[in-house]
Scaffold this motif. Structure first.
Motif, mmCIF file in Angstrom:
data_model
loop_
_atom_site.group_PDB
_atom_site.id
_atom_site.type_symbol
_atom_site.label_atom_id
_atom_site.label_comp_id
_atom_site.label_asym_id
_atom_site.label_seq_id
_atom_site.Cartn_x
_atom_site.Cartn_y
_atom_site.Cartn_z
ATOM 1 N N LEU A 126 -1.064 5.145 4.985
ATOM 2 C CA LEU A 126 -0.475 3.863 5.379
ATOM 3 C C LEU A 126 0.360 3.248 4.250
ATOM 4 O O LEU A 126 -0.113 3.076 3.130
ATOM 5 C CB LEU A 126 -1.600 2.898 5.781
ATOM 6 N N THR A 141 0.861 -1.182 0.000
ATOM 7 C CA THR A 141 0.000 0.000 0.000
ATOM 8 C C THR A 141 0.895 1.228 0.000
ATOM 9 O O THR A 141 1.963 1.230 0.605
ATOM 10 C CB THR A 141 -0.943 0.062 1.227
ATOM 11 N N THR A 173 -8.806 -0.847 6.333
ATOM 12 C CA THR A 173 -7.710 -1.149 5.402
ATOM 13 C C THR A 173 -8.042 -2.404 4.595
ATOM 14 O O THR A 173 -7.931 -2.409 3.362
ATOM 15 C CB THR A 173 -6.386 -1.370 6.175
ATOM 16 N N VAL A 213 -7.799 5.547 8.184
ATOM 17 C CA VAL A 213 -6.516 5.039 7.691
ATOM 18 C C VAL A 213 -5.754 6.244 7.160
ATOM 19 O O VAL A 213 -6.270 6.998 6.338
ATOM 20 C CB VAL A 213 -6.712 3.967 6.603
ATOM 21 N N PRO A 242 -10.296 3.907 -1.412
ATOM 22 C CA PRO A 242 -9.539 4.889 -0.642
ATOM 23 C C PRO A 242 -9.840 6.324 -1.102
ATOM 24 O O PRO A 242 -10.258 6.534 -2.241
ATOM 25 C CB PRO A 242 -8.075 4.532 -0.918
#
Ligand code: ADP
Ligand code: MG
Length: 305
Positions: free
Chosen positions: A23, A7, A46, A20, A56
């Motif tokens: 990350l 990621t 996640t 998140v 995302p």
């Protein structure tokens, strides 16, 4: 080493909270990768992004070196997952459930394949029982069976031991280990229990409030033999020269951290060092063990179950 999952600055916000936060993590082929964090840390969010259940706000997911977003259909074919509690048809048998779930994946598993998977997860003697008669642990194992139907290379498990008794937890851990050792799968498994990650994972990340705290090899991060000490001294330069003359290596065995000298070595004990500093007319203002990862994790999870 071959990267299976990566990621890059993965970020997801819900209204006013950042679940998140930028990350970055890397999972290598063959890893049992522990994704550790207290409740609410952002693990499920996640994992839902890794499996394209949600998208995302920014950042990217790479699976098998391909960006997930434009290729999700093809790359997710190589991923098996249980996200939260898997849903089953409670009035159908374990066997029938796998047959139907297989069809949802677009595959028609042969009878012997289904039986083999049921055998692997320890449910072959209950293949013909309705799922409503299954314990929570058995349902979790059937969930893993479901994730194996299309023979994926990467298996993503979101807190598979939550709610299980110690025996059930152990069975899941053994299953995860055999998926890794016998079947050569790469495993990404989330947990809020440090000891559980320590028992099964070779690499891990700890997240809290959506952010990475540490990532690395479990053995190195939880090295119980090695304790780190911080010394607050009157003359850091002189202390550094002494340590080098003692054959300790800068950055490996010791480092300077602000006004402290941080030492983590098995070559020499902290009390010996204290004596040496004093003999060399260096004042030791303070001398304390550094918090271990374990204590740190306990602290961030305090007040949670
Ligand atoms: P974990 O799985 O580590 O326990 P989650 O990823 O479930 O953590 O949650 C991370 C944070 O995001 C929490 O503060 C949670 O309340 C919040 N959150 C998760 N999903 C949603 C959602 N759909 N809407 C609003 N907030 C959410
Ligand atoms: Mg969760």
């Amino acid at each position: 080493m071959e990267i299976v999952l990566e990621t890059k600055n993965l970020t997801k916000k819900f209204k006013n909270i950042i679940a998140v936060d930028n990350l970055n993590l890397v999972v290598y082929k063959g890893d049992v990768f522990g994704f550790l964090g207290p409740n609410g840390a952002g693990k499920s969010t996640t994992i839902r992004m890794l499996t394209s259940l949600i998208y995302p706000d920014s950042g990217e997911v790479y699976l098998f070196n391909e960006q997930l977003k434009p290729n999700s259909k093809s790359v997710l074919r190589r991923v098996g997952a249980i996200v939260e509690s898997p849903d089953f048809y409670l009035y159908l048998t374990a066997y029938k459930n796998l047959e139907i779930l297989g069809r949802l994946y677009g595959i028609t598993p042969a009878k012997n394949q289904i039986m083999e998977i049921l055998e692997f997860v320890g449910l072959s003697n209950r293949w013909n029982s309705k799922v409503k008669t299954f314990s929570h642990g058995m349902k979790q194992r059937l969930g893993i069976a479901q994730a194996l139907l299309h023979n994926p290379d990467l298996i993503i498990l979101d807190e598979p031991t939550t709610g299980l008794d110690p025996q059930g937890m152990k069975e899941i851990r053994q299953l995860v280990l055999s998926l890794s050792k016998e079947k050569g799968k790469t495993i990404f498994i989330s947990s809020h229990l440090l000891y559980e990650v320590e028992l099964i994972a070779n690499r891990m990340i700890i997240i809290n409030k959506g952010k990475k705290i540490v990532e690395g090899y479990v053995k190195e991060l939880l090295d119980r033999e090695r304790t780190t000490y911080n010394f607050n001294l009157s003359n850091l330069e002189k202390a550094k020269d002494i340590l080098i003359s003692l054959n300790l290596e800068m950055n490996k065995d010791f480092r300077i951290n602000g006004s402290d000298l941080e030492i983590s070595t098995q070559k020499i004990s902290a009390s010996q060092l204290n004596k040496i500093f004093v003999q060399n007319e260096i004042e030791v203002y303070a001398f304390y063990p550094k918090r271990s990862l374990e204590e740190f994790f306990l602290e961030i999870t305090q007040g949670q179950k």
